[in-house]
Design a protein around this motif. Structure first.
Motif, PDB file in Angstrom:
ATOM      1  N   SER A 288       0.829  -1.197   0.000  1.00 57.29           N
ATOM      2  CA  SER A 288       0.000   0.000   0.000  1.00 57.29           C
ATOM      3  C   SER A 288       0.870   1.256   0.000  1.00 57.29           C
ATOM      4  O   SER A 288       1.985   1.274   0.541  1.00 57.29           O
ATOM      5  CB  SER A 288      -0.894   0.006   1.241  1.00 57.29           C
TER       6      SER A 288
ATOM      7  N   THR B  15      -7.877   7.701  -7.320  1.00 56.43           N
ATOM      8  CA  THR B  15      -8.286   6.530  -6.542  1.00 56.43           C
ATOM      9  C   THR B  15      -9.761   6.209  -6.768  1.00 56.43           C
ATOM     10  O   THR B  15     -10.136   5.044  -6.967  1.00 56.43           O
ATOM     11  CB  THR B  15      -8.025   6.765  -5.043  1.00 56.43           C
TER      12      THR B  15
ATOM     13  N   GLY C 168      -9.129  -0.459   1.352  1.00 56.67           N
ATOM     14  CA  GLY C 168      -7.718  -0.330   1.022  1.00 56.67           C
ATOM     15  C   GLY C 168      -6.852  -1.065   2.016  1.00 56.67           C
ATOM     16  O   GLY C 168      -7.098  -2.234   2.340  1.00 56.67           O
TER      17      GLY C 168
ATOM     18  N   ALA D  46     -10.305   3.278   1.560  1.00 54.99           N
ATOM     19  CA  ALA D  46      -9.274   4.087   0.907  1.00 54.99           C
ATOM     20  C   ALA D  46      -9.772   5.495   0.589  1.00 54.99           C
ATOM     21  O   ALA D  46      -9.094   6.493   0.893  1.00 54.99           O
ATOM     22  CB  ALA D  46      -8.801   3.393  -0.367  1.00 54.99           C
TER      23      ALA D  46
END
Length: 282
Positions: free
Chosen positions: A125, A244, A253, A259
C-alpha cells in the motif's frame, strides 16, 4: 513479446558496473540503474506508467523533504530571504509532483485490478511510503498512528519517530514570528512537537497583524510562500483522491480501511491552518 532492448541490461550487472564502456552522463545520473528498476508483473498496458510514476513521486517526496528541511533551517537562522527562495523552488517541485498523476489518470478498474492483484492485500500500500510520511511531518501533519505501518522496518520506523518529535517547518515559522515580537502564546511555540498541531486564535491574530503591518513585509511574503506550498500540496492530494475514486472506487484499502474515506479525511487536514483562517479578518 517484442524485446525491449533498452531494458536488456541485467539489474545486477548494471549495478555492479561489470558492463564495459560508459559516459560521464550515465555515471552521474546512474542511468543504467534507473532503467533496471521497473519490474512489470503483468501484461497490463498501464503498469509501466504506474511503476515509473510511483518511483518519480518517491523521488519528488525526497526532493521536497530536502527543500523543506533546508527552509526549516533557514527560518531557524532568521534568514527569511533564503527561506523564500527555497519555498518558491518547493512550489515548482509540487507542481511537477502533481503532474505525475497524468500518466495514468484515465486508468479504469479493469486496468488497475491485475496490478492490484500482484501488490497483495495491503502489503504494498502507498501508506508504506515512508518518504511521504517524512514530508507530511515536515508540513506539520503529525500522527503517531502513522508510524504503525513501518513497525516491521526498524531503521525507517526510528527515523520517522525522530521526525515526528522534531519541530515542523510551521513550528519554526511560529517561533520566528515570536522572536520578531508578535504576540504568540508559548503554548503555540513551546510544546510537544509529536502532538498534532491545534490552531489557536492568537496565532490567527498574529498572521492578520503580519498582513496589515507594512513593517513586516518579509514575514507577509513568507506567509504567502507557505500558503502556496500548502495549496499545491493539497492539489496533489485532491488528484490522488480523484484517481483513486476512478481506478479503485470505494473498495477497502490498506488492511480493510476505506481508501477513499481515508484520503478524504486527509484532505480535511489543513496545512498551516491559521494562514487560511486569518484571511477572514484581513
Amino acid at each position: 513479446m517484442v524485446s525491449e532492448s533498452w531494458r536488456d541490461l541485467r539489474p545486477e550487472t548494471a549495478i555492479s558496473g561489470e558492463i564495459s564502456g560508459t559516459t560521464r552522463y550515465i555515471d552521474i545520473f546512474q542511468v543504467r540503474q534507473l532503467h533496471t528498476l521497473q519490474r512489470p508483473m503483468t501484461e497490463t498496458a498501464y503498469e509501466m506508467a504506474f511503476l515509473v510514476s510511483s518511483q518519480v513521486m518517491e523521488l519528488y517526496f525526497g526532493l521536497l523533504c530536502h527543500e523543506l528541511g533546508r527552509a526549516r533551517r533557514e527560518v531557524l537562522a532568521d534568514d527569511v530571504p533564503a527561506a523564500l527562495r527555497t519555498l518558491r523552488r518547493t512550489v515548482a517541485h509540487l507542481r511537477a509532483l502533481e503532474a505525475t498523476w497524468e500518466s495514468y489518470a484515465d486508468m479504469t478498474p479493469s486496468d488497475w485490478n491485475p496490478i492490484k492483484a500482484q501488490l497483495g492485500k495491503g502489503e504494498a500500500s502507498s501508506v508504506h511510503s515512508y518518504m511521504y510520511r517524512h514530508l507530511a511531518f515536515l508540513l506539520g501533519q503529525k500522527s503517531r498512528e502513522m508510524l504503525e505501518p513501518h513497525r516491521s522496518t526498524p531503521l525507517i520506523h526510528q527515523g520517522l519517530e525522530d521526525a515526528l518529535s522534531a519541530p515542523s517547518l510551521y513550528d519554526e515559522v511560529l517561533a520566528l514570528l515570536q522572536r520578531r515580537g508578535l504576540p504568540l502564546p508559548d503554548s503555540a511555540v513551546h510544546r510537544d512537537f509529536a502532538d498534532p498541531y491545534v490552531a489557536q486564535p492568537e496565532v490567527e491574530a498574529a498572521w492578520a497583524q503580519v498582513y496589515h503591518d507594512e513593517s513586516l513585509t518579509d514575514l507577509r511574503e513568507l506567509g504567502e510562500a507557505l500558503t502556496q506550498v500548502a495549496d499545491r500540496f493539497n492539489r496533489w492530494k485532491q488528484v490522488h483522491l480523484t484517481v483513486t475514486m476512478r481506478t479503485f472506487g470505494d473498495k477497502p484499502g490498506y488492511y480493510h480501511t476505506p481508501a477513499v474515506g481515508w484520503l478524504q479525511n486527509s484532505l480535511n487536514q489543513t496545512v498551516f491552518p491559521e494562514l487560511w483562517s486569518a484571511r477572514t479578518t484581513m
